[in-house]
Design an enzyme around this catalytic site. Structure first.
Site, PDB file in Angstrom:
ATOM      1  N   TYR A  22       0.746  -1.154  -0.028  1.00  8.05           N
ATOM      2  CA  TYR A  22       0.080   0.180   0.144  1.00  8.05           C
ATOM      3  C   TYR A  22       0.796   1.500  -0.112  1.00  8.05           C
ATOM      4  O   TYR A  22       0.592   2.201  -0.997  1.00  8.05           O
ATOM      5  CB  TYR A  22      -0.855  -0.012   1.253  1.00  8.05           C
ATOM      6  CG  TYR A  22      -1.675   1.274   1.500  1.00  8.05           C
ATOM      7  CD1 TYR A  22      -2.556   1.927   0.404  1.00  8.05           C
ATOM      8  CD2 TYR A  22      -1.811   1.788   2.866  1.00  8.05           C
ATOM      9  CE1 TYR A  22      -3.205   2.815   0.690  1.00  8.05           C
ATOM     10  CE2 TYR A  22      -2.565   2.863   3.131  1.00  8.05           C
ATOM     11  CZ  TYR A  22      -3.386   3.405   2.288  1.00  8.05           C
ATOM     12  OH  TYR A  22      -3.995   4.694   2.448  1.00  8.05           O
ATOM     13  N   ASP A  61      12.859 -11.966  -1.702  1.00  7.08           N
ATOM     14  CA  ASP A  61      12.515 -11.922  -0.190  1.00  7.08           C
ATOM     15  C   ASP A  61      13.910 -11.488   0.326  1.00  7.08           C
ATOM     16  O   ASP A  61      14.817 -11.871   0.104  1.00  7.08           O
ATOM     17  CB  ASP A  61      12.140 -13.171   0.423  1.00  7.08           C
ATOM     18  CG  ASP A  61      11.522 -12.961   1.910  1.00  7.08           C
ATOM     19  OD1 ASP A  61      12.208 -12.369   2.706  1.00  7.08           O
ATOM     20  OD2 ASP A  61      10.434 -13.374   1.902  1.00  7.08           O
ATOM     21  N   ALA A  84       8.765  -2.944   3.566  1.00  5.12           N
ATOM     22  CA  ALA A  84       8.295  -4.534   3.817  1.00  5.12           C
ATOM     23  C   ALA A  84       8.253  -5.179   5.416  1.00  5.12           C
ATOM     24  O   ALA A  84       9.200  -5.431   5.782  1.00  5.12           O
ATOM     25  CB  ALA A  84       9.051  -5.495   2.948  1.00  5.12           C
ATOM     26  N   THR A 127       6.751   3.243  13.139  1.00  2.35           N
ATOM     27  CA  THR A 127       5.295   3.441  13.532  1.00  2.35           C
ATOM     28  C   THR A 127       5.073   4.161  14.803  1.00  2.35           C
ATOM     29  O   THR A 127       5.878   4.023  15.680  1.00  2.35           O
ATOM     30  CB  THR A 127       4.824   1.781  13.770  1.00  2.35           C
ATOM     31  OG1 THR A 127       3.374   1.882  14.447  1.00  2.35           O
ATOM     32  CG2 THR A 127       5.612   1.130  14.662  1.00  2.35           C
ATOM     33  N   TYR A 151       4.774  -6.290  17.428  1.00  2.00           N
ATOM     34  CA  TYR A 151       5.090  -5.483  16.479  1.00  2.00           C
ATOM     35  C   TYR A 151       5.789  -3.922  16.744  1.00  2.00           C
ATOM     36  O   TYR A 151       6.794  -3.654  15.954  1.00  2.00           O
ATOM     37  CB  TYR A 151       3.574  -4.959  15.908  1.00  2.00           C
ATOM     38  CG  TYR A 151       3.509  -4.103  14.809  1.00  2.00           C
ATOM     39  CD1 TYR A 151       4.065  -4.128  13.565  1.00  2.00           C
ATOM     40  CD2 TYR A 151       3.244  -2.813  15.136  1.00  2.00           C
ATOM     41  CE1 TYR A 151       4.182  -3.141  12.579  1.00  2.00           C
ATOM     42  CE2 TYR A 151       3.164  -1.468  14.021  1.00  2.00           C
ATOM     43  CZ  TYR A 151       3.502  -1.770  12.656  1.00  2.00           C
ATOM     44  OH  TYR A 151       3.634  -0.998  11.917  1.00  2.00           O
ATOM     45  N   LEU A 200      -9.776   0.743   9.585  1.00  3.09           N
ATOM     46  CA  LEU A 200     -11.014   1.305   9.874  1.00  3.09           C
ATOM     47  C   LEU A 200     -11.544   1.873   8.478  1.00  3.09           C
ATOM     48  O   LEU A 200     -12.756   1.742   8.013  1.00  3.09           O
ATOM     49  CB  LEU A 200     -10.900   2.427  10.736  1.00  3.09           C
ATOM     50  CG  LEU A 200     -12.301   3.275  11.144  1.00  3.09           C
ATOM     51  CD1 LEU A 200     -13.154   2.144  11.583  1.00  3.09           C
ATOM     52  CD2 LEU A 200     -12.055   4.273  11.976  1.00  3.09           C
ATOM     53  N   GLY A 294      -5.374  -3.813  23.166  1.00  4.37           N
ATOM     54  CA  GLY A 294      -4.243  -2.994  22.713  1.00  4.37           C
ATOM     55  C   GLY A 294      -4.437  -1.664  21.992  1.00  4.37           C
ATOM     56  O   GLY A 294      -3.508  -1.090  21.595  1.00  4.37           O
TER      57      GLY A 294
HETATM   58  N1  UFG Z   1     -11.803   0.066  14.156  1.00  8.36           N
HETATM   59  C1  UFG Z   1     -13.217  -0.026  14.665  1.00  8.36           C
HETATM   60  N2  UFG Z   1     -13.614  -1.163  13.792  1.00  8.36           N
HETATM   61  C2  UFG Z   1     -12.853  -1.858  12.836  1.00  8.36           C
HETATM   62  C3  UFG Z   1     -11.563  -1.374  12.517  1.00  8.36           C
HETATM   63  C4  UFG Z   1     -11.017  -0.464  13.518  1.00  8.36           C
HETATM   64  O1  UFG Z   1     -13.779   0.343  15.456  1.00  8.36           O
HETATM   65  O2  UFG Z   1     -13.450  -2.573  12.110  1.00  8.36           O
HETATM   66  C5  UFG Z   1     -11.103   1.265  15.126  1.00  8.36           C
HETATM   67  C6  UFG Z   1     -10.003   0.737  16.002  1.00  8.36           C
HETATM   68  O3  UFG Z   1     -10.504   0.070  17.275  1.00  8.36           O
HETATM   69  C7  UFG Z   1      -9.132   2.006  16.472  1.00  8.36           C
HETATM   70  C8  UFG Z   1      -9.406   2.663  14.903  1.00  8.36           C
HETATM   71  O4  UFG Z   1     -10.493   2.244  14.302  1.00  8.36           O
HETATM   72  O5  UFG Z   1      -9.648   2.831  17.358  1.00  8.36           O
HETATM   73  C9  UFG Z   1      -8.390   2.877  13.740  1.00  8.36           C
HETATM   74  O6  UFG Z   1      -8.119   1.305  13.631  1.00  8.36           O
HETATM   75  P1  UFG Z   1      -7.158   0.738  12.407  1.00  8.36           P
HETATM   76  O7  UFG Z   1      -6.965  -0.486  12.698  1.00  8.36           O
HETATM   77  O8  UFG Z   1      -7.737   1.345  11.075  1.00  8.36           O
HETATM   78  O9  UFG Z   1      -5.765   1.455  12.930  1.00  8.36           O
HETATM   79  P2  UFG Z   1      -4.768   1.375  14.046  1.00  8.36           P
HETATM   80  O10 UFG Z   1      -4.743   2.777  14.814  1.00  8.36           O
HETATM   81  O11 UFG Z   1      -5.159   0.292  14.960  1.00  8.36           O
HETATM   82  O12 UFG Z   1      -3.479   0.813  13.381  1.00  8.36           O
HETATM   83  C10 UFG Z   1      -2.495   1.660  12.961  1.00  8.36           C
HETATM   84  C11 UFG Z   1      -2.191   1.256  11.583  1.00  8.36           C
HETATM   85  C12 UFG Z   1      -1.276  -0.186  12.085  1.00  8.36           C
HETATM   86  C13 UFG Z   1      -0.443  -0.159  12.986  1.00  8.36           C
HETATM   87  C14 UFG Z   1      -0.906   0.723  14.316  1.00  8.36           C
HETATM   88  C15 UFG Z   1       0.085   0.703  15.428  1.00  8.36           C
HETATM   89  O13 UFG Z   1      -2.752   0.922  10.732  1.00  8.36           O
HETATM   90  O14 UFG Z   1      -0.935  -0.897  10.728  1.00  8.36           O
HETATM   91  O15 UFG Z   1      -1.544   1.858  14.103  1.00  8.36           O
HETATM   92  O16 UFG Z   1       0.177   2.210  15.633  1.00  8.36           O
HETATM   93  F1  UFG Z   1       0.070  -1.256  13.403  1.00  8.36           F
END
Ligand code: UFG
Length: 336
Positions: A22, A61, A84, A127, A151, A200, A294
């Site tokens: 992406y 790889d 990657a 990250t 991670y 999300l 988490g």
């Molecule tokens: N969320 C929902 N429903 C869903 C998916 C997500 O409510 O179906 C919420 C999550 O709980 C979070 C927010 O939407 O509060 C964002 O979630 P994402 O999964 O889109 O993103 P994250 O903040 O969890 O993850 C991001 C990056 C990851 C990385 C992480 C670590 O996208 O790749 O930050 O900081 F690992």
């Protein structure tokens, strides 16, 4: 040439590891626009060959030292960009070996190949997860770094290795700590295609397009104004532009450093759903779910440092624009 010596020639050729993913694929596209030759090295474990719109593609790889040796022998790289890695926090808790092996050990293979072949400039995808549970907001570079999952540790360990590789061998690097990468190429040339999708915005838009039935909100009992988690969404092309500035910084003999990379605006899950309703005109059914393990209540970047030192400015900071580009991409995929 010693590592870290000033570069006297203009930036010509860059190795992009993970250029079929992406973020990597948008970077490869941008480097093409800037007139830079690119070699993409990707094992296609989650990337897509047809997302590499510029340069040469090598299927391989970074775990494979022979592949690395061949790629570095065949090209003279001015810099390496490394996208990657595995990115799912929950999976990293279930299977830490996978994360430490790929995200850390295999990255050392890459750095060691750079040493062998005298390539001295490196841009690393780090990250917000290296900070762990936020102790204050917004999160600047000085915030304590205490990851709460493998991670985050696997990325922080690379950051540590990079500091040591500079001290010992002169390798210059920039770590960019992404908050929430989102959106798509404005002309829908590229976009987000994770499988399985866990993020999300694409999940909400799949609910809007009918690819899935609904979106589950993971918890409404956080200490935030509407009870849902707050994140800092940054447009994928703004992210790519930051990498371009970081490359130029290293090229101009910049020292090893790290930047937090987000818009500095926090949006709750609920406000992202509302933005998606505005942009798409669709109802978007919502289910109420439990908290996801988490998830901190709030993760917002303080990106003053990269703005000040590299002159980075987001072009697409507005949430509706980010969602609109992601929606165009979702619709173009449905049509194709
Ligand atoms: N969320 C929902 N429903 C869903 C998916 C997500 O409510 O179906 C919420 C999550 O709980 C979070 C927010 O939407 O509060 C964002 O979630 P994402 O999964 O889109 O993103 P994250 O903040 O969890 O993850 C991001 C990056 C990851 C990385 C992480 C670590 O996208 O790749 O930050 O900081 F690992």
């Amino acid at each position: 040439m010693q590592w870290g010596e000033p570069m006297t020639t203009p930036l010509k050729t860059v190795l992009v590891v993970g250029g079929a993913g992406y973020i990597g694929s948008h970077m490869v596209w941008l480097l093409g626009q800037k007139g830079v030759d690119v070699v993409t090295l990707d094992n296609l474990s989650s990337g897509h060959r047809d997302a590499v719109l510029h340069g040469k593609f090598v299927h391989g790889d970074i775990a494979d030292r022979l592949v690395l040796d061949k790629v570095f022998s065949e090209h003279k790289f001015d810099a390496v960009m490394h996208f990657a890695s595995f990115i799912q926090v929950g999976e990293s808790v279930q299977d830490p070996a996978k994360y430490y092996q790929n995200n850390f050990t295999n990255t050392l293979n890459l750095l060691n190949a750079m040493r062998t072949h005298n390539v001295g400039r490196f841009i690393f995808s780090s990250t917000a997860a290296i900070f762990g549970e936020p102790e204050y907001s917004s999160i600047d570079e000085a915030h304590p770094k205490r990851p709460i999952n493998p991670y985050g540790w696997s990325k922080l360990m690379v950051e540590q290795a990079l500091a040591d590789y500079d001290r010992a061998y002169g390798l210059k690097s920039v770590c960019l700590r992404y908050f929430n990468a989102a959106g798509a190429h404005p002309d829908s040339l590229l976009g987000e295609r994770h499988d399985p999708e866990t993020h999300l915005i694409p999940l909400i838009l799949q609910a809007a397009s009918g690819h899935r039935q609904n979106i589950t909100v993971f918890g409404r009992d956080y200490k935030t104004p509407d009870g849902t988690c707050i994140r800092d969404y940054i447009h994928i092309l703004d992210l790519a532009e930051a990498h371009w500035l970081a490359l130029q910084y290293l090229q101009a003999d910049g020292q090893t450093t790290a930047f937090n990379l987000g818009n500095g605006n926090g949006y709750s899950v609920e406000s992202v759903i509302q933005a998606a309703r505005r942009v798409t005109g669709k109802a978007i059914p919502v289910l109420e779910g439990q908290r996801r393990e988490g998830d901190p209540a709030q993760l917002v970047a303080n990106a003053d440092e990269i703005k000040l030192r590299l002159g980075w400015q987001p072009a697409y900071a507005d949430l509706d624009t980010i969602v609109a580009h992601a929606w165009q991409w979702e619709c173009s995929r449905k049509a194709s």
